[in-house]
Design an enzyme around this catalytic site. Structure first.
Site, short mmCIF file in Angstrom:
data_model
loop_
_atom_site.label_atom_id
_atom_site.label_comp_id
_atom_site.label_asym_id
_atom_site.label_seq_id
_atom_site.Cartn_x
_atom_site.Cartn_y
_atom_site.Cartn_z
N THR A 216 0.80 -1.23 0.00
CA THR A 216 0.00 0.00 0.00
C THR A 216 0.84 1.28 0.00
OG1 THR A 216 -1.60 -1.29 1.25
CG2 THR A 216 -2.05 1.06 1.04
N ASP B 134 6.97 -2.26 11.98
CA ASP B 134 6.94 -3.67 12.38
C ASP B 134 7.96 -4.49 11.60
OD1 ASP B 134 5.67 -3.52 9.93
OD2 ASP B 134 3.85 -4.54 10.53
N GLY C 75 0.05 -2.94 11.44
CA GLY C 75 1.37 -3.44 11.86
C GLY C 75 1.20 -4.94 12.06
N GLU D 114 -2.46 -8.06 15.87
CA GLU D 114 -3.37 -9.07 15.36
C GLU D 114 -4.70 -9.06 16.14
OE1 GLU D 114 -2.40 -10.07 12.53
OE2 GLU D 114 -1.30 -11.96 12.69
N LYS E 42 -9.59 -4.73 -0.37
CA LYS E 42 -9.59 -4.12 0.97
C LYS E 42 -10.97 -3.55 1.36
CE LYS E 42 -5.26 -4.77 2.16
NZ LYS E 42 -4.13 -3.86 2.17
C1 GLP Z 1 1.43 -6.59 6.60
C2 GLP Z 1 2.15 -5.65 7.58
C3 GLP Z 1 1.40 -4.36 7.79
C4 GLP Z 1 0.81 -3.92 6.47
C5 GLP Z 1 -0.30 -4.87 6.12
C6 GLP Z 1 -0.94 -4.60 4.76
O1 GLP Z 1 1.39 -7.89 7.09
N1 GLP Z 1 2.47 -6.23 8.84
O2 GLP Z 1 2.25 -3.39 8.36
O3 GLP Z 1 0.33 -2.60 6.56
O4 GLP Z 1 0.09 -6.22 6.25
O5 GLP Z 1 -0.04 -4.87 3.74
P1 GLP Z 1 -0.28 -4.46 2.22
O6 GLP Z 1 -0.14 -2.98 2.15
O7 GLP Z 1 0.81 -5.17 1.47
O8 GLP Z 1 -1.65 -4.91 1.85
#
Ligand code: GLP
Length: 244
Positions: A39, A67, A140, A143, A201
């Site tokens: 993103t 993270d 991050g 969970e 999303k």
């Molecule tokens: C990951 C990370 C997050 C991230 C999220 C979305 O696992 N731990 O920090 O923002 O999932 O990721 P993406 O932007 O690739 O959809």
């Protein structure tokens, strides 16, 4: 919490990059915390370009990585460290004292969390945080089930995070734990942008924004932030029932 809707990923990323660049103009010692992942990719590229082209003084900023995947070396191209180093720290030539990234190989991960919390305290907190949202609603590696009061912590990754996370890696990896900044820091941050794009999303954005505030769906924490913005493109906003 305010929802800002954009036509597409480009416009969304342009807005975020311009806002961060302006924040640095207004406060050269800005403390910026950012997620890696798909993103914010374009935002980071546009931000680096803007800072350089507009000759904004970024020599005093502090950068914090949100993270990391526990046990992954920084040289792994799927690690958060690799992303931050190659897209932001390297291009901006930030000095080591100016940034803090979790060391996911540290023997003592609790101490790593303590170091991060102390670093944030020394800087008087985070000014601006840019986060994404996972397919289980995480921010991050906060969970589902995580407390909104947590500082930095180590956490077992849930099934969704382990399988979705494979997309970042060119070779098979075993993803079991994450180390992450907690929601206490997010709630104390001066401003938070949660960013999402694409139809995949849409469902998690609907839950985060219109669902109940609950630790079972971590991104709902955004509803509690006094200066929180959810930045979405039309596709990610497509399931929202109220007009935004
Ligand atoms: C990951 C990370 C997050 C991230 C999220 C979305 O696992 N731990 O920090 O923002 O999932 O990721 P993406 O932007 O690739 O959809």
């Amino acid at each position: 919490m305010i929802i800002k809707r954009f036509k597409n990923y480009q416009d969304l990323s342009d807005f975020a990059a311009s806002d961060i660049a302006n924040s640095i103009k207004n406060k050269p010692s800005l403390v910026l915390c950012m997620a890696s992942g798909d993103t914010p990719k374009l935002t980071v590229d546009l931000l680096v370009k803007k800072l350089k082209e507009e000759k904004i003084d970024y020599s005093k900023i502090t950068f914090i990585g949100l993270d990391e995947w526990v046990s992954l070396p920084p040289a792994n191209t799927g690690s958060c460290h690799y992303f931050f180093q190659n897209k932001l720290i390297g291009p901006l030539e930030l000095k080591p004292a100016q940034y803090f990234l979790f060391d996911a190989l540290a023997d003592d991960l609790q101490n790593e969390c303590k170091k991060m919390d102390e670093f944030i305290d020394e800087k008087d907190g985070i000014d601006l945080m840019l986060v994404g949202i996972g397919m289980n609603g995480h921010i991050g590696f906060n969970e589902p089930g995580v407390s909104f009061n947590n500082l930095s912590h180590v956490i077992a990754l849930d099934e969704t995070t382990r399988s979705v996370g494979k997309k970042y890696f060119s070779e098979p990896v075993e993803l079991t734990k994450g180390i992450t900044i907690g929601f206490k820091h997010l709630l104390n941050a001066g401003k938070v942008f949660l960013m999402a794009n694409g139809s995949k999303k849409a469902e998690v954005i609907k839950k985060a924004v219109e669902g109940p505030v609950t630790d079972n769906f971590p991104a709902s924490v955004m509803q509690k932030h006094k200066n929180g913005f959810v930045l979405v493109d039309d596709e990610a906003a497509s399931l929202l029932s109220k007009p935004h």
